[in-house]
Design an enzyme around this catalytic site. Sequence first.
Site, PDB file in Angstrom:
ATOM      1  N   LYS A   1       0.851  -1.057  -0.008  1.00  0.00           N
ATOM      2  CA  LYS A   1       0.017  -0.011  -0.098  1.00  0.00           C
ATOM      3  C   LYS A   1       0.730   1.352   0.070  1.00  0.00           C
ATOM      4  O   LYS A   1       1.924   1.312   0.289  1.00  0.00           O
ATOM      5  CB  LYS A   1      -0.966  -0.052   1.293  1.00  0.00           C
ATOM      6  CG  LYS A   1      -1.931  -1.110   0.866  1.00  0.00           C
ATOM      7  CD  LYS A   1      -3.371  -1.007   1.742  1.00  0.00           C
ATOM      8  CE  LYS A   1      -4.323  -2.113   1.350  1.00  0.00           C
ATOM      9  NZ  LYS A   1      -5.270  -2.306   2.356  1.00  0.00           N
TER      10      LYS A   1
ATOM     11  N   ARG B   1      -3.528 -10.099   5.077  1.00  0.00           N
ATOM     12  CA  ARG B   1      -3.876 -10.248   3.344  1.00  0.00           C
ATOM     13  C   ARG B   1      -2.539  -9.852   2.538  1.00  0.00           C
ATOM     14  O   ARG B   1      -2.096  -8.681   2.645  1.00  0.00           O
ATOM     15  CB  ARG B   1      -4.890  -9.587   3.306  1.00  0.00           C
ATOM     16  CG  ARG B   1      -5.380  -9.449   1.595  1.00  0.00           C
ATOM     17  CD  ARG B   1      -6.733  -8.618   1.401  1.00  0.00           C
ATOM     18  NE  ARG B   1      -7.366  -8.795   0.348  1.00  0.00           N
ATOM     19  CZ  ARG B   1      -6.842  -8.005  -0.803  1.00  0.00           C
ATOM     20  NH1 ARG B   1      -5.878  -7.059  -0.455  1.00  0.00           N
ATOM     21  NH2 ARG B   1      -7.361  -7.986  -1.929  1.00  0.00           N
TER      22      ARG B   1
HETATM   23  C1  9MG Z   1      -9.628  -6.061  -1.188  1.00  0.00           C
HETATM   24  N1  9MG Z   1      -8.861  -5.228  -0.326  1.00  0.00           N
HETATM   25  C2  9MG Z   1      -7.591  -4.549  -0.489  1.00  0.00           C
HETATM   26  N2  9MG Z   1      -7.084  -4.089   0.555  1.00  0.00           N
HETATM   27  C3  9MG Z   1      -7.776  -4.843   1.567  1.00  0.00           C
HETATM   28  C4  9MG Z   1      -7.708  -4.834   2.918  1.00  0.00           C
HETATM   29  O1  9MG Z   1      -6.838  -3.878   3.540  1.00  0.00           O
HETATM   30  N3  9MG Z   1      -8.641  -5.509   3.693  1.00  0.00           N
HETATM   31  C5  9MG Z   1      -9.549  -6.429   3.122  1.00  0.00           C
HETATM   32  N4  9MG Z   1     -10.408  -6.908   3.806  1.00  0.00           N
HETATM   33  N5  9MG Z   1      -9.683  -6.396   1.776  1.00  0.00           N
HETATM   34  C6  9MG Z   1      -8.934  -5.556   0.961  1.00  0.00           C
END
Ligand code: 9MG
Length: 332
Positions: free
Chosen positions: A275, A310
Site C-alpha cells: 500500500k 492479506r
Molecule cells: C480488497 N482489499 C484491498 N485491501 C484490503 C484490505 O486491507 N482488507 C480487506 N479485507 N480487503 C482488501
Amino acid sequence: MRPVVPLPLWPLGEARATPLAGLKGLRFAEALDATGRVVLADSLDPALRERLGRARAPMAGLSLDRPRLMGILNVTPDSFSDGGDHADRAAAVAHAQALLAEGADILDIGGESTRPGAAPVPVEAEIARVVPVVAALRAAGVAAPISVDTRNAACAKAALAEGADMINDVSALSHDPGMAEVVAEAGVPLCLMHAQGSPAEMQQAPRYDDVLAEVYEALERRIAAAEAAGIDRSRLIVDPGIGFGKDLDHNLTLLRGLTAFHGFGLPLLVGVSRKRFIGTIGGAETPKDRMPGSIAVALWAARQGAQVIRVHDVKETRQALALQAALMGNEG
Ligand code: 9MG
C-alpha cells in the site's frame, strides 16, 4: 470513546497474564484505557476481557489459533483477466496454485480494483472475471478456502455457487443492499472492512477527529447491521481497512492501536501489502518494490494478534512469520 488497547506481551507473555485474540502464546497484562493511561488487564470489565481473549471461531474451516495468510489474486485488467479470456484464466489459476504452494492458507479473488481512484466496474464484467476462475480452481481440484473480494451481491452469489467459501466486502455491506441476504442465506464468513468513502474518492480528503475511536465505532455499527440482517456473529471478521479513506497518520494510528479491534471478540483481518503508505515511508514509488516494508508491517500485525493477514508476497511473508514465531517460542 477511545476503545481499550491491550498491550501484547511477547515472547510468550506471562503464563498468568490474560489471553489475547485466541492466539497461541499471545497474552497481555496491561492496556491503554479510554484516556490513554496504562491500566492492569485485571481491572478491565470482565466481559471485555473475555471478548479480547476468547478463541476465535474457525474461518472457512481454518483454525485461527495462529496467524493465517490470505493470498491476493486480482483478476483485473492490470493483472490477468480482461473478461474471461481463457489464457488469462489459466494464468490466474496457475498464480493461485503458486500462492497456495508458497503457503497461502486462503485465496482472496477480486475482479474490481479497490485502489484509490479506481472507477467502479459493471457487475457483469466483475462476474465474468471472478466466477470462471473460482470454477476453474475447483475443477482443478483446489480444495483450499476461497474468499471473494466483492461489494456486489450478484458476484458474491455467483461465486458462492461455484464453490467460494467466504465474502470479503470492503464496503462492509453498505454498497449493495442485497449483499447481506446473499451472505445470510449462504451462511458463509463475511469480512466487514472499514472504509471512509468509496475507492473512487476515498483518498481525496480523509478526515477523523479520533481515527481509532471512529473506525472502531463504525465497525461496531456494521457488525450490528450484519446481525440485524440475519448474519450470525460467529461468521464475521473485522478489518480496519488500512488505506481506505485514511492518510499516512491515520494508518499508523490504526496499526499502533490494532489490538483494540480484538474487543469485538471476532477474528481480525489486516491488509497492508504494497500500500501507498509503505511506499511513502519506505521510499518505494512502485508497488512491486514495497515487499520489504509490507513484510515489516505484516510482522507487526501478527505481533498485535491479527489472525488473518492479506498479502501479495506469500512465500516471503511466510518465511518472515516463521522466523518471528520461532523467536517468540511459537510454532507459527
Ligand atoms: C480488497 N482489499 C484491498 N485491501 C484490503 C484490505 O486491507 N482488507 C480487506 N479485507 N480487503 C482488501
